[in-house]
Design a protein around this motif. Structure first.
Motif, short mmCIF file in Angstrom:
data_model
loop_
_atom_site.label_atom_id
_atom_site.label_comp_id
_atom_site.label_asym_id
_atom_site.label_seq_id
_atom_site.Cartn_x
_atom_site.Cartn_y
_atom_site.Cartn_z
N HIS A 357 0.89 -1.16 0.00
CA HIS A 357 0.00 0.00 0.00
C HIS A 357 0.93 1.22 0.00
O HIS A 357 1.52 1.55 1.02
N ASP A 358 1.05 1.87 -1.12
CA ASP A 358 2.16 2.77 -1.39
C ASP A 358 1.95 4.17 -0.79
O ASP A 358 1.75 5.15 -1.51
N VAL A 359 2.02 4.28 0.53
CA VAL A 359 1.77 5.57 1.17
C VAL A 359 2.86 6.59 0.84
O VAL A 359 2.60 7.80 0.84
N LYS A 360 4.08 6.13 0.57
CA LYS A 360 5.15 7.07 0.26
C LYS A 360 5.17 7.47 -1.21
O LYS A 360 5.92 8.35 -1.61
N GLY A 361 4.32 6.85 -2.00
CA GLY A 361 4.32 7.13 -3.43
C GLY A 361 3.22 8.06 -3.88
O GLY A 361 3.16 8.43 -5.06
N VAL A 362 2.34 8.45 -2.99
CA VAL A 362 1.26 9.36 -3.36
C VAL A 362 1.22 10.52 -2.38
O VAL A 362 1.70 10.42 -1.25
N TYR A 363 0.66 11.65 -2.83
CA TYR A 363 0.62 12.85 -2.00
C TYR A 363 -0.67 13.61 -2.28
O TYR A 363 -1.12 13.71 -3.43
N ALA A 364 -1.27 14.10 -1.21
CA ALA A 364 -2.47 14.95 -1.29
C ALA A 364 -3.62 14.24 -1.99
O ALA A 364 -4.46 14.87 -2.62
N SER A 365 -3.68 12.93 -1.88
CA SER A 365 -4.75 12.17 -2.51
C SER A 365 -5.90 11.87 -1.56
O SER A 365 -7.03 11.66 -1.99
N HIS A 366 -5.60 11.82 -0.28
CA HIS A 366 -6.64 11.57 0.71
C HIS A 366 -7.38 12.88 0.96
O HIS A 366 -6.85 13.81 1.56
N THR A 367 -8.61 12.98 0.48
CA THR A 367 -9.36 14.24 0.55
C THR A 367 -10.75 13.99 1.13
O THR A 367 -11.73 13.89 0.40
N PRO A 368 -10.86 13.89 2.45
CA PRO A 368 -12.18 13.68 3.07
C PRO A 368 -13.04 14.92 2.96
O PRO A 368 -12.55 16.04 2.80
N ALA A 369 -14.34 14.72 3.04
CA ALA A 369 -15.29 15.83 2.97
C ALA A 369 -16.54 15.44 3.75
O ALA A 369 -16.71 14.28 4.14
N ARG A 370 -17.41 16.40 3.98
CA ARG A 370 -18.70 16.14 4.63
C ARG A 370 -19.80 16.28 3.59
O ARG A 370 -20.01 17.36 3.04
#
Length: 579
Positions: A357-370
């Motif tokens: 699970h490539d956490v070091k290979g992606v950036y600013a992809s986790h974008t939670p919202a309401r």
């Protein structure tokens, strides 16, 4: 009448003396109590001036101002000060010729257009700085010299006192190298100048404006400003803070993070310390001098966040990339501690394996919202499907997580471990007929480890690995087949559908559960079909004894099969050199 004339002459003589002293930069008779910016102020104006101070900044202590870094007079104990003037208040205030829209402000306001804080989860709109925040920024954005004044003492004219010291440019401006420098890019700073009332109850992780402690003050427009957290006239706390931030004191005055106190998170209570190796995880030194006694419990919110200088657009996270020294990627907020230097287990090498699970290979992809007011902040199914990624917080909620993996084996062997508490997943609304994938889901929160709590680990996995995320268009498996050939992901709800004739018992108990007496050749030890199992005792697993709890009526999780290939690694689906 003669007596009145005598007193008037006497008063004018004192005023003339005071003007002469101020013209030479010397303190006048009233400086200790009033710290007047002008040489002579009529008595009624003294009353008005005192009233303005009392209304704009209750509880001002001249002793605190004099001892603080905001004393730029030549007698200041601070390093940054002016050799030209002994006064204190003049660097901010004047009773004459002030900015008319501000509290007797003695400086021009910056005309800069600021880049303001933005977040997907913030409800209230953030505009350009207003009110007292503009006053603070007139120095702290680095565009105007600290000693640049509208009204010099003794003469009604604009001018500039020299201000020198560490962190000040030759022009007398706060230098970008100074910790006091905010700049004009406010995207990495706590939001200001927004209507606090618009945040609650749309965001239930913010307290009502009626529940704020007296130390935290909103302005007359109910806006959060710099002065909500800082008192420029000095306090008993560092950085002019109105309350201590050890243990999250100041942050939790407004923020009521979900699960932080109710589960509670291990990050709230951990007393782990940094071993001094590699990146320093603490950006503030709290407690005793030095970093040896600093802990997550002590730093609390500040262990992961910075109110100034955090990662822009990333909820002010403070992770430092050891390769660049920059505050950037989300995962470094976790890995600066979870690399064996604070937390006991070193997770970082797992994300360098072939399959991960490539956490070091992606950036600013986790974008939670309401999606709706009052909803918890979650990623939408659309973002999970179209923006394929893996970040630590996709599986772990740092505000609710606790220590411990799930327990392997037994009829409850498919329940989450404590390290997934506070997270969320999706549960098929109804299971379809055999061989079909689920098309309708319910979002579920992981708040308990007790059976029957909609807390199966498989629910966490299928929020990404099912129709819920990618619909009828499955993405490719990044690692491919074992031989490197291209392959598409299957839908886990189809694979492990409890209505199938056969399935691994991820969501329900397995089908093949005959009584222990069904076969006369089985030993009479009550184990039944379990006697035919070859227990997982391969040497490369390092003697993991937890597999011996697996029997023919046990349930299991996805991570019983998917995880690291080495028993010496922390367990979980983080990475492996096996595809």
């Amino acid at each position: 009448m003669i007596l009145g004339l005598f007193n008037r002459k006497k008063t004018e003589a004192k005023a003339a003396s005071a003007r002469a002293r101020h013209g030479r930069g010397l303190p006048g008779p009233g400086d200790r109590s009033l710290c007047a910016a002008k040489a002579y102020v009529r008595p009624w104006k003294l009353i008005v001036l005192a009233l303005v101070f009392s209304l704009s900044a209750p509880g001002i202590s001249m002793a605190l101002v004099g001892k603080s870094r905001h004393n730029f007079g030549s007698l200041s104990p601070a390093e940054v000060k002016s050799p030209d003037n002994t006064e204190i208040c003049v660097f901010c205030h004047t009773p004459h010729n002030s900015k008319p829209e501000t509290p007797i402000w003695n400086k021009e306001l910056s005309g800069e257009n600021y880049d303001v804080y933005q977040s997907e989860t913030m409800v209230a709109p953030v505009g350009q700085p207003t009110g007292s925040s503009k006053l603070c920024l007139s120095c702290h954005d680095g565009t105007i010299a600290v000693g640049s004044l509208l009204n010099l003492p003794g003469i009604a004219t604009t001018g500039t006192f020299a201000v020198t010291g560490p962190g000040v440019t030759p022009e007398g401006k706060i230098s970008p190298t100074s910790t006091s420098y905010i700049g004009t890019d406010l995207r990495d700073d706590h939001p200001i100048s927004f209507d606090y009332a618009q945040s609650y109850p749309s965001n239930t992780e913010i307290k009502s404006d009626t529940a704020l402690p007296s130390e935290v003050k909103l302005d007359r427009n109910n806006n959060i400003q710099c002065t909500s957290c800082h008192d420029a006239h000095g306090t008993d706390f560092p950085k002019f803070l109105v309350a201590a931030y050890e243990g999250g004191g100041l942050c939790t005055a407004c923020h009521d993070k979900r699960y932080w106190d109710t589960l509670p998170s291990i990050h709230r209570d951990s007393t782990a310390t940094w071993n001094g190796q590699n990146e320093n995880p603490w950006h503030e030194d709290m407690g005793a001098a030095g970093y040896s006694d600093d802990t997550p419990q002590l730093h609390s919110c500040m262990a992961c966040h910075r109110s100034h200088g955090g990662a822009a657009g990333m909820n002010l996270l403070k992770g430092t990339n050891p390769g660049t020294g920059a505050i950037e990627d989300e995962e470094w907020t976790c890995l600066n501690c979870h690399n064996g230097n604070v937390a006991s287990k070193d997770m970082e090498p797992l994300f360098d394996y072939l399959s991960r699970h490539d956490v070091k290979g992606v950036y600013a992809s986790h974008t939670p919202a309401r999606e709706n007011p009052g909803d918890p902040a979650r990623e939408t199914s659309t973002n999970l499907g179209l923006n394929r990624h893996a970040e630590c917080v996709d599986c772990h909620n740092p505000h609710g997580v606790r220590n411990g993996n799930h327990e392997i084996g037994g009829i409850n062997g498919n329940i989450i471990g404590a390290n997934s508490l506070g997270g969320w997943g999706v549960k098929p609304d109804t299971w379809p007929v055999a061989g079909e994938k689920a098309l309708s889901y319910l979002e579920v929160d992981f708040t308990t480890l007790a059976p029957g709590g909609d807390n199966l680990e498989g629910y966490l996995c299928i929020k990404c690995h099912s129709y819920y995320a990618y619909g009828d268009i499955p993405p490719s498996v990044p690692s491919g087949n074992a031989d490197g050939s291209y392959v598409l992901e299957s839908d886990a709800t189809e694979d492990f559908n409890p209505n199938n004739k056969s399935f691994h018992p991820v969501f329900d108990q397995g089908m093949n559960r005959p009584p222990s007496t069904a076969n006369p050749n089985w030993p009479a030890n009550g184990l039944g079909l379990t006697n035919t199992f070859r227990y997982v005792d391969w040497p490369e697993l390092g003697g993991r004894t937890d597999w011996y709890r697996v029997t023919h009526d046990s349930r299991m999780t996805c991570t019983d099969c998917h995880g690291t290939g080495l028993s010496t690694d922390p367990q979980g689906p983080h990475g492996s050199d096996n595809r």
